[in-house]
Design a protein around this motif. Structure first.
Motif, PDB file in Angstrom:
ATOM      1  N   SER A 131     -79.325  58.895  -5.641  1.00  0.00           N
ATOM      2  CA  SER A 131     -78.151  58.040  -5.402  1.00  0.00           C
ATOM      3  C   SER A 131     -76.810  58.719  -5.674  1.00  0.00           C
ATOM      4  O   SER A 131     -75.765  58.158  -5.341  1.00  0.00           O
ATOM      5  CB  SER A 131     -78.253  56.759  -6.237  1.00  0.00           C
ATOM      6  N   TYR A 132     -76.805  59.907  -6.263  1.00  0.00           N
ATOM      7  CA  TYR A 132     -75.538  60.575  -6.540  1.00  0.00           C
ATOM      8  C   TYR A 132     -74.917  61.210  -5.291  1.00  0.00           C
ATOM      9  O   TYR A 132     -73.729  61.497  -5.269  1.00  0.00           O
ATOM     10  CB  TYR A 132     -75.721  61.661  -7.605  1.00  0.00           C
ATOM     11  N   TRP A 133     -75.716  61.452  -4.254  1.00  0.00           N
ATOM     12  CA  TRP A 133     -75.244  62.159  -3.055  1.00  0.00           C
ATOM     13  C   TRP A 133     -75.310  61.232  -1.845  1.00  0.00           C
ATOM     14  O   TRP A 133     -76.377  60.719  -1.497  1.00  0.00           O
ATOM     15  CB  TRP A 133     -76.112  63.386  -2.790  1.00  0.00           C
ATOM     16  N   PRO A 134     -74.204  61.006  -1.125  1.00  0.00           N
ATOM     17  CA  PRO A 134     -74.220  60.086   0.021  1.00  0.00           C
ATOM     18  C   PRO A 134     -75.253  60.447   1.073  1.00  0.00           C
ATOM     19  O   PRO A 134     -75.847  59.555   1.701  1.00  0.00           O
ATOM     20  CB  PRO A 134     -72.798  60.216   0.576  1.00  0.00           C
ATOM     21  N   SER A 135     -75.508  61.735   1.280  1.00  0.00           N
ATOM     22  CA  SER A 135     -76.404  62.143   2.367  1.00  0.00           C
ATOM     23  C   SER A 135     -77.850  61.724   2.132  1.00  0.00           C
ATOM     24  O   SER A 135     -78.608  61.550   3.095  1.00  0.00           O
ATOM     25  CB  SER A 135     -76.343  63.665   2.550  1.00  0.00           C
ATOM     26  N   ILE A 136     -78.264  61.558   0.877  1.00  0.00           N
ATOM     27  CA  ILE A 136     -79.659  61.190   0.592  1.00  0.00           C
ATOM     28  C   ILE A 136     -79.759  59.885  -0.188  1.00  0.00           C
ATOM     29  O   ILE A 136     -80.825  59.553  -0.707  1.00  0.00           O
ATOM     30  CB  ILE A 136     -80.398  62.321  -0.159  1.00  0.00           C
ATOM     31  N   ALA A 137     -78.674  59.141  -0.265  1.00  0.00           N
ATOM     32  CA  ALA A 137     -78.653  57.919  -1.070  1.00  0.00           C
ATOM     33  C   ALA A 137     -79.209  56.722  -0.301  1.00  0.00           C
ATOM     34  O   ALA A 137     -79.146  56.657   0.917  1.00  0.00           O
ATOM     35  CB  ALA A 137     -77.232  57.614  -1.527  1.00  0.00           C
ATOM     36  N   ASN A 138     -79.754  55.785  -1.057  1.00  0.00           N
ATOM     37  CA  ASN A 138     -80.153  54.470  -0.553  1.00  0.00           C
ATOM     38  C   ASN A 138     -79.601  53.466  -1.558  1.00  0.00           C
ATOM     39  O   ASN A 138     -80.327  52.904  -2.376  1.00  0.00           O
ATOM     40  CB  ASN A 138     -81.680  54.383  -0.439  1.00  0.00           C
ATOM     41  N   LEU A 139     -78.287  53.297  -1.525  1.00  0.00           N
ATOM     42  CA  LEU A 139     -77.581  52.570  -2.582  1.00  0.00           C
ATOM     43  C   LEU A 139     -77.968  51.105  -2.659  1.00  0.00           C
ATOM     44  O   LEU A 139     -77.902  50.500  -3.742  1.00  0.00           O
ATOM     45  CB  LEU A 139     -76.073  52.707  -2.378  1.00  0.00           C
ATOM     46  N   ASN A 140     -78.394  50.515  -1.545  1.00  0.00           N
ATOM     47  CA  ASN A 140     -78.788  49.104  -1.546  1.00  0.00           C
ATOM     48  C   ASN A 140     -80.281  48.915  -1.750  1.00  0.00           C
ATOM     49  O   ASN A 140     -80.784  47.790  -1.671  1.00  0.00           O
ATOM     50  CB  ASN A 140     -78.360  48.449  -0.234  1.00  0.00           C
ATOM     51  N   HIS A 141     -80.999  50.005  -2.002  1.00  0.00           N
ATOM     52  CA  HIS A 141     -82.448  49.960  -2.238  1.00  0.00           C
ATOM     53  C   HIS A 141     -83.182  49.343  -1.047  1.00  0.00           C
ATOM     54  O   HIS A 141     -84.125  48.560  -1.202  1.00  0.00           O
ATOM     55  CB  HIS A 141     -82.759  49.189  -3.524  1.00  0.00           C
ATOM     56  N   THR A 142     -82.738  49.668   0.149  1.00  0.00           N
ATOM     57  CA  THR A 142     -83.352  49.159   1.374  1.00  0.00           C
ATOM     58  C   THR A 142     -84.805  49.597   1.454  1.00  0.00           C
ATOM     59  O   THR A 142     -85.140  50.747   1.163  1.00  0.00           O
ATOM     60  CB  THR A 142     -82.594  49.672   2.609  1.00  0.00           C
ATOM     61  N   ARG A 143     -85.671  48.685   1.864  1.00  0.00           N
ATOM     62  CA  ARG A 143     -87.099  48.975   1.924  1.00  0.00           C
ATOM     63  C   ARG A 143     -87.448  49.760   3.182  1.00  0.00           C
ATOM     64  O   ARG A 143     -86.797  49.614   4.226  1.00  0.00           O
ATOM     65  CB  ARG A 143     -87.905  47.663   1.924  1.00  0.00           C
ATOM     66  N   PRO A 144     -88.466  50.620   3.114  1.00  0.00           N
ATOM     67  CA  PRO A 144     -88.938  51.289   4.329  1.00  0.00           C
ATOM     68  C   PRO A 144     -89.503  50.281   5.309  1.00  0.00           C
ATOM     69  O   PRO A 144     -90.028  49.241   4.923  1.00  0.00           O
ATOM     70  CB  PRO A 144     -90.013  52.243   3.813  1.00  0.00           C
ATOM     71  N   ALA A 145     -89.404  50.607   6.599  1.00  0.00           N
ATOM     72  CA  ALA A 145     -89.866  49.678   7.624  1.00  0.00           C
ATOM     73  C   ALA A 145     -91.382  49.606   7.682  1.00  0.00           C
ATOM     74  O   ALA A 145     -91.943  48.601   8.143  1.00  0.00           O
ATOM     75  CB  ALA A 145     -89.309  50.094   8.987  1.00  0.00           C
ATOM     76  N   SER A 146     -92.072  50.664   7.240  1.00  0.00           N
ATOM     77  CA  SER A 146     -93.532  50.696   7.311  1.00  0.00           C
ATOM     78  C   SER A 146     -94.044  51.767   6.359  1.00  0.00           C
ATOM     79  O   SER A 146     -93.276  52.595   5.856  1.00  0.00           O
ATOM     80  CB  SER A 146     -94.006  51.007   8.733  1.00  0.00           C
ATOM     81  N   VAL A 147     -95.339  51.755   6.135  1.00  0.00           N
ATOM     82  CA  VAL A 147     -95.950  52.788   5.312  1.00  0.00           C
ATOM     83  C   VAL A 147     -95.761  54.156   5.957  1.00  0.00           C
ATOM     84  O   VAL A 147     -95.509  55.164   5.282  1.00  0.00           O
ATOM     85  CB  VAL A 147     -97.450  52.502   5.099  1.00  0.00           C
ATOM     86  N   SER A 148     -95.868  54.216   7.283  1.00  0.00           N
ATOM     87  CA  SER A 148     -95.767  55.501   7.964  1.00  0.00           C
ATOM     88  C   SER A 148     -94.361  56.088   7.893  1.00  0.00           C
ATOM     89  O   SER A 148     -94.176  57.290   8.108  1.00  0.00           O
ATOM     90  CB  SER A 148     -96.199  55.370   9.429  1.00  0.00           C
ATOM     91  N   GLU A 149     -93.364  55.269   7.581  1.00  0.00           N
ATOM     92  CA  GLU A 149     -92.003  55.806   7.412  1.00  0.00           C
ATOM     93  C   GLU A 149     -91.862  56.600   6.121  1.00  0.00           C
ATOM     94  O   GLU A 149     -91.013  57.491   6.014  1.00  0.00           O
ATOM     95  CB  GLU A 149     -90.983  54.670   7.411  1.00  0.00           C
ATOM     96  N   ILE A 150     -92.659  56.284   5.118  1.00  0.00           N
ATOM     97  CA  ILE A 150     -92.498  56.884   3.797  1.00  0.00           C
ATOM     98  C   ILE A 150     -92.571  58.407   3.904  1.00  0.00           C
ATOM     99  O   ILE A 150     -93.529  58.962   4.431  1.00  0.00           O
ATOM    100  CB  ILE A 150     -93.555  56.345   2.817  1.00  0.00           C
ATOM    101  N   GLY A 151     -91.529  59.051   3.424  1.00  0.00           N
ATOM    102  CA  GLY A 151     -91.424  60.499   3.509  1.00  0.00           C
ATOM    103  C   GLY A 151     -90.601  60.974   4.673  1.00  0.00           C
ATOM    104  O   GLY A 151     -90.280  62.164   4.778  1.00  0.00           O
ATOM    105  N   HIS A 152     -90.236  60.056   5.580  1.00  0.00           N
ATOM    106  CA  HIS A 152     -89.528  60.420   6.804  1.00  0.00           C
ATOM    107  C   HIS A 152     -88.217  59.650   6.893  1.00  0.00           C
ATOM    108  O   HIS A 152     -87.951  58.732   6.127  1.00  0.00           O
ATOM    109  CB  HIS A 152     -90.417  60.146   8.013  1.00  0.00           C
ATOM    110  N   SER A 153     -87.406  60.017   7.864  1.00  0.00           N
ATOM    111  CA  SER A 153     -86.127  59.337   8.045  1.00  0.00           C
ATOM    112  C   SER A 153     -86.358  57.891   8.455  1.00  0.00           C
ATOM    113  O   SER A 153     -87.275  57.586   9.207  1.00  0.00           O
ATOM    114  CB  SER A 153     -85.301  60.060   9.117  1.00  0.00           C
ATOM    115  N   GLY A 154     -85.538  57.014   7.934  1.00  0.00           N
ATOM    116  CA  GLY A 154     -85.657  55.586   8.214  1.00  0.00           C
ATOM    117  C   GLY A 154     -84.709  54.825   7.324  1.00  0.00           C
ATOM    118  O   GLY A 154     -83.873  55.419   6.625  1.00  0.00           O
ATOM    119  N   PRO A 155     -84.805  53.502   7.309  1.00  0.00           N
ATOM    120  CA  PRO A 155     -83.866  52.689   6.525  1.00  0.00           C
ATOM    121  C   PRO A 155     -83.820  53.039   5.047  1.00  0.00           C
ATOM    122  O   PRO A 155     -82.778  52.916   4.411  1.00  0.00           O
ATOM    123  CB  PRO A 155     -84.389  51.256   6.737  1.00  0.00           C
TER     124      PRO A 155
END
Length: 550
Positions: free
Chosen positions: A322-346
Motif C-alpha cells: 500500500s505504500y506505492w501507488p503502482s501496486i496498491a489496493n487501498l480500498n482492499h478490493t476483492r479479486p474477481a475470481s480465484v484465477s485472478e489471484i497472482g495476476h492483474s485485476g481489481p
C-alpha cells in the motif's frame, strides 16, 4: 483436496494431520469472488533454477540470538517439547561461554537491567514489546560494543512470568531455545539456516517491509499528519522512512497516525512488467469477512490464547503493497475470481492471507508470494508470540508440502526487524548516514560521512540519510526439496537478498535501481543445492509442539 493429497508426494500419514491443521488456518469463509467454474492454470514462467514458486513468510520482530543463540543445544526440561540435534549438526555464530557468562551488557550503565543472556522457557512465550526504533537500536550497538541493550531497547513490562531480570528492562537479553521455537529449530535441522543475515537498515516494521519490497526507504513523496516517521534524506529535500507510518490512503490507515506514500520502483513493478505472477497476502485484508468474535472490516481481530491480547488481523504499517501507488489496493478490493489471484485485476496483486490458501489448493500458486499472518500470529511481542507464530508457519508449510507443486517450491522465513532483542553480532555498515537520528558511533553519526554527500541526487544514491545499515542480525531459513540439508549459511545477506534472488531467478538479473540495496546484496542461492532434488525434502510438523510427524 483429499484427492490431491492422495496423489501427491506427501506421506499418507500426514493426510489426517494436514486436514486437521487446515481447519486452524482461519475462519471458514466462502471467498467473495465472481462466479468461476474453472481455474485457469497459468503458464510456467522460465526460471534460472528449479524454483518455480517462492513463498516468503515475513514475520515480526526477532533477533537471531533471540531464537537461535544456543542452537543446536536445547535445555530439554520436563514438560516442554524435546529437541535433540542430529549428528554432525553445524554450529552457528551464537552465544559462546564468554557471551553467556561475562556479557558486555553487564555494563553498569544498564542499571538494574544489566544482565547476561538468559533462557525464556515455553511458559514465558508472552513478553513485552522491546524498543526497536532507528536511533535506539544504534545506541544499543554502541559503536559495535553491543553493550547497551537494556538501557536503550529494553522494556520491562508487562513482564512474562518469572522473577529477577525478567521484571526489568534486562528482559531484552532473553532468548528461546528448541523447546519453545521447536519448529524453527527442526526446519533448521532439515533445511538451511543463515546465521549472517541482517536487517537492510536499522529501524522498525515499516522500514523492514519497505526494504523487502523495494530495497529503498528513501524517496517518500507525500505525507499526512506530519513527518514524525521520516527524516530529511539530504540536500534535495527527499524524505527517508525511519519509523512506522501507515500507508497514505489505505482504507484502514489511522486518521491520526503519520501516513506516507513512497515513490520509486518495487519488485512488484518488475514482476508486472515481465508478466510474472505474484501476490501479497496479508492477514485481515478482506474487509468483508465477519470473524467468530463478531469483528469485521478494518477491526477484524483475534485474541491470542497465549498472550491474552486482542489484536487486529490487518496492521496497515505491515502491508507489503500500500505504500506505492503502482501496486496498491487501498480500498482492499476483492479479486474477481480465484484465477485472478497472482495476476492483474481489481485486487492489483493484494489479497487476504486466506486467499493464498484458496489459490494454492486450486492449483493457482503464484510464482512469487509474500505472506503476512493475522496480527496475533505474526510473532510481534506484546500481542503475539513464538507459539502462535509457530502454528501459522507450520500450518502453511504443511499445506505447501502436500501440493503437487512442492518439488518446485521454496519457502523463505524472514523477519522485518529485531524488536530490539539482544544480538551479539554487529553487521557491516555498508551504507553510512550522518543525520539527526543517527547515533551508532556518536550523536549524529552512523559511520563516516560519504565524501560525495553534498549535492547528490538522493533517490539515486545509496548514501541517503536515514538508511544506515546493515541493521540488526535476523533469522532467515530456506525450506525446500532443493534446500541444503542441516546447513548453516555464513554468507552475508540482508532483506533485499530475497529481492536479488527473485530478480536472478525470474528477471534475468534486472535490478530495481534508484539506490535499492538489491544491487549490492548477496543472493540466497547458496542456501540451495540445485544439482539434485532431495528424496527427503518434506517435513511435516505438529503446529502445536513443532515436533516432526513423519
Amino acid at each position: 483436496m483429499l484427492e490431491k493429497l492422495k496423489t501427491s508426494d506427501a506421506p499418507r500419514s500426514a493426510v489426517a494431520l494436514l486436514l486437521t491443521a487446515l481447519i486452524a488456518l482461519g475462519p471458514t469463509v466462502t471467498p467473495a469472488f465472481a462466479a468461476s467454474k474453472t481455474t485457469v492454470k497459468p503458464a510456467t514462467a522460465a526460471t534460472t533454477t528449479p524454483i518455480q514458486h517462492l513463498v516468503v513468510i515475513f514475520d515480526e520482530n526477532v533477533s537471531f540470538d533471540h531464537y537461535f543463540g544456543t542452537y543446536p543445544v536445547a535445555t530439554n526440561p520436563t514438560g516442554e517439547p524435546p529437541f535433540h540435534a542430529l549428528p554432525n549438526t553445524p554450529t552457528v555464530n551464537g552465544l559462546t561461554y564468554a557471551l553467556s557468562n561475562y556479557n558486555p551488557n553487564l555494563n553498569p550503565a544498564n542499571g538494574t537491567g544489566a544482565a547476561n543472556p538468559f533462557r525464556l522457557d515455553r511458559s514465558q512465550a508472552s513478553t513485552a514489546d522491546q524498543d526497536h526504533d532507528y536511533e535506539p537500536e544504534q545506541q544499543a550497538f554502541d559503536s559495535g560494543l553491543m553493550d547497551l541493550f537494556p538501557l536503550n531497547t529494553g522494556t520491562a513490562g508487562p513482564p512474562p512470568s518469572g522473577t529477577g531480570v525478567t521484571q526489568t528492562n534486562g528482559l531484552v537479553m532473553g532468548y528461546y531455545d528448541g523447546n519453545t521455537v521447536t519448529a524453527m529449530w527442526n526446519y533448521a535441522q532439515n533445511f538451511a539456516l543463515s546465521d549472517n543475515s541482517f536487517g537492510t537498515t536499522f529501524g522498525p516494521s515499516s522500514v523492514g517491509v519497505i526494504n523487502l519490497i523495494s530495497g529503498q526507504t528513501n524517496g517518500a513523496v507525500a505525507t499526512l499528519n506530519g513527518t514524525g516517521d521520516e527524516v530529511n534524506g539530504g540536500p534535495d529535500g527527499s524524505l527517508t522512512v525511519i519509523g512506522d507510518p501507515d500507508p497514505l490512503g489505505d482504507a484502514c490507515a489511522s486518521p491520526t497516525r503519520n501516513q506516507v506514500q513512497m515513490g520509486g520502483q518495487t519488485i512488484g513493478d518488475l514482476l508486472n512488467a515481465a508478466g510474472i505472477s505474484w501476490g501479497a497476502f496479508m492477514g485481515g485484508f478482506n474487509l468483508n469477512i465477519v470473524n467468530a468474535n463478531g469483528t469485521t472490516g478494518c477491526n477484524r481481530s483475534h485474541t491470542s490464547a497465549v498472550t491474552g491480547e486482542e489484536e487486529t488481523d490487518y496492521i496497515p504499517h505491515h502491508t507489503f503493497t500500500s505504500y506505492w501507488p503502482s501496486i496498491a489496493n487501498l480500498n482492499h478490493t476483492r479479486p474477481a475470481s480465484v484465477s485472478e489471484i497472482g495476476h492483474s485485476g481489481p485486487a492489483n496483486h493484494s489479497y487476504d492471507i486466506l486467499d493464498f490458501y484458496t489459490a494454492a489448493k486450486a492449483g493457482n500458486l503464484p510464482a512469487v508470494s509474500f505472506l503476512k499472518a493475522e496480527g496475533y500470529e505474526d510473532a510481534h511481542p506484546g500481542y503475539s508470540d513464538p507459539l502462535d507464530e509457530q502454528a501459522f508457519v507450520v500450518n502453511t508449510i504443511n499445506l505447501l508440502e502436500s501440493l503437487p507443486t512442492w518439488n518446485s517450491t521454496a519457502v523463505v522465513i524472514a523477519y522485518d526487524d529485531s524488536d530490539g532483542w539482544y544480538d551479539h553480532q554487529m553487521g557491516p555498515i555498508v551504507n553510512t548516514s550522518n543525520g539527526p537520528d543517527d547515533a551508532l558511533t556518536a550523536p549524529g553519526f552512523c559511520g563516516t560521512a560519504a565524501p560525495t554527500l553534498a549535492g547528490y541526487n538522493t533517490t539515486a544514491n545509496p548514501n541517503a540519510l536515514g538508511r544506515c545499515g546493515h541493521g540488526p542480525r535476523l533469522p532467515m531459513l530456506v525450506i525446500s526439496p532443493w534446500a541444503r540439508q542441516n546447513f548453516v549459511d555464513h554468507t552475508m545477506t540482508d532483506q533485499s537478498s530475497i529481492i536479488h534472488f527473485i530478480e536472478d531467478n525470474w528477471l534475468g538479473g534486472q535490478r530495481i535501481g534508484g539506490g535499492s540495496f538489491d544491487a549490492i546484496a548477496s543472493s540466497i542461492s547458496q542456501m540451495f543445492d540445485f544439482t539434485q532434488i532431495r528424496t527427503n525434502g518434506t517435513l511435516i510438523l505438529n503446529p502445536n509442539s513443532g515436533e516432526p510427524q513423519n
